[in-house]
Design an enzyme around this catalytic site. Sequence first.
Site, mmCIF file in Angstrom:
data_model
loop_
_atom_site.group_PDB
_atom_site.id
_atom_site.type_symbol
_atom_site.label_atom_id
_atom_site.label_comp_id
_atom_site.label_asym_id
_atom_site.label_seq_id
_atom_site.Cartn_x
_atom_site.Cartn_y
_atom_site.Cartn_z
ATOM 1 N N HIS A 105 0.797 -1.234 0.000
ATOM 2 C CA HIS A 105 0.000 0.000 0.000
ATOM 3 C C HIS A 105 0.832 1.288 0.000
ATOM 4 O O HIS A 105 0.604 2.196 0.812
ATOM 5 C CB HIS A 105 -0.948 -0.002 1.204
ATOM 6 C CG HIS A 105 -2.070 -0.996 1.103
ATOM 7 N ND1 HIS A 105 -2.563 -1.462 -0.097
ATOM 8 C CD2 HIS A 105 -2.830 -1.605 2.076
ATOM 9 C CE1 HIS A 105 -3.562 -2.309 0.135
ATOM 10 N NE2 HIS A 105 -3.734 -2.427 1.436
ATOM 11 N N HIS A 179 -9.639 2.713 0.722
ATOM 12 C CA HIS A 179 -9.594 1.550 1.608
ATOM 13 C C HIS A 179 -10.643 1.628 2.724
ATOM 14 O O HIS A 179 -10.350 1.326 3.882
ATOM 15 C CB HIS A 179 -8.182 1.419 2.188
ATOM 16 C CG HIS A 179 -7.771 0.022 2.512
ATOM 17 N ND1 HIS A 179 -8.306 -0.674 3.570
ATOM 18 C CD2 HIS A 179 -6.900 -0.810 1.928
ATOM 19 C CE1 HIS A 179 -7.752 -1.870 3.616
ATOM 20 N NE2 HIS A 179 -6.899 -1.977 2.628
ATOM 21 N N GLU A 313 -11.889 -2.730 -2.704
ATOM 22 C CA GLU A 313 -10.842 -1.853 -3.238
ATOM 23 C C GLU A 313 -10.763 -1.977 -4.751
ATOM 24 O O GLU A 313 -10.078 -2.870 -5.267
ATOM 25 C CB GLU A 313 -9.500 -2.235 -2.614
ATOM 26 C CG GLU A 313 -9.483 -2.255 -1.104
ATOM 27 C CD GLU A 313 -8.290 -3.048 -0.566
ATOM 28 O OE1 GLU A 313 -7.167 -2.886 -1.061
ATOM 29 O OE2 GLU A 313 -8.504 -3.857 0.343
HETATM 30 C C1 FUC Z 1 -6.015 -5.113 2.184
HETATM 31 C C2 FUC Z 1 -5.423 -6.471 2.069
HETATM 32 C C3 FUC Z 1 -4.240 -6.714 2.838
HETATM 33 C C4 FUC Z 1 -4.027 -5.937 4.094
HETATM 34 C C5 FUC Z 1 -4.632 -4.572 4.115
HETATM 35 C C6 FUC Z 1 -4.825 -3.966 5.452
HETATM 36 O O1 FUC Z 1 -5.807 -4.351 1.064
HETATM 37 O O2 FUC Z 1 -5.237 -6.878 0.746
HETATM 38 O O3 FUC Z 1 -4.046 -8.084 3.036
HETATM 39 O O4 FUC Z 1 -4.308 -6.631 5.198
HETATM 40 O O5 FUC Z 1 -5.740 -4.416 3.356
#
Ligand code: FUC
Length: 348
Positions: A105, A179, A313
Amino acid sequence: MEVKKKLFGEFNGQKITSYTIRNANRMEVTCIDYGCIITEIMVSNKQGIIENVVLGFDTLEEYIHYSPYFGSIIGRVAGRIGQSEFELDGITHHLPENEGKNHLHGGPKGFHHVIWESFIEEKADEASIIFSYTSPDGEAGYPGNLKVDVKYTINNNNEIVIAYKANTDKKTLVNLTNHSYFNLSGNLRRNILEHELKISSDQFLELDQSLLPTGKFMEVADTAFDLRKGKKILEAAESDHPQNKLVGGGYDHPFLLNANTLDQISLSDSFSGRKLVVQTDLPSVVVYTSNMLEGNFQIRGNSPEKHLGICLETQLPPDAMNHPEFPSIVLDKNETYQSKTSYRFTLV
Ligand code: FUC
């Protein structure tokens, strides 16, 4: 529609502002200029009771210290980059590792941890916050000065439309997403195991032990990944499919969205009657059912626990530069990265 501004906190001597937009149906969305985080989405259940449907905190300090990317914009590149490196025009770029040997990320100081400039746009039937950030050449290991605009628009159709735009002065990588962890029960009354998820997708990407795509495209048919007619998250949590077990019970997978479908992604909770419909122009969605949500913090009075929220996402497939078979996430200096995802709240 009016945008209300409030002081949310202070970071390195800079004031962090929260912006709240309320539409004609009393739906209310709050976001802040730190990480472009959506801190709260207040929306009605079938009885007309307005409650929050995303995981978040009330203070900036909690976002800085504990947040597992709650509500934030992820960049420059969403997901994992294997071995924290990639090659571009014969040059190997090394990125900071923040999950074992891999880069996740955007790294430890990704877009979720920076302050964005913000501009307000108020119109009769909608209002927007435009967040803007220029990531300097070499930041978090990525080449090129990258200018990113993220626009959140709230309208009277109970929609949050996220429009992304990015330009660079040197060839680089871009794969942006939001997210948010959704939980439609309202104020985290229940976990998401009884939520029903529907995705128009025939294939998902297989993951390895580090949760990186292996490169194999898997058919959803006859598995807990077949969400074409909808399934409760519980099915994936209880599934003995090795891919569901690998991620800790549930999903943490990129689903490839079928082309030309109107009903791409929807999440519904029959108890509250709330339904979320997601539409995107991106080719895939990583579904993460909070399988690893834990830590020594509270989420507005609730302990973090597995399956408390679900992230949808929308993005280009993760680790794309290490998989030439995936769509490219390379952005050249004469190109513009642009994408749009909308989240519409309705009733079942
Ligand atoms: C998501 C997942 C990951 C991770 C993150 C906090 O995007 O693909 O595994 O734990 O979030």
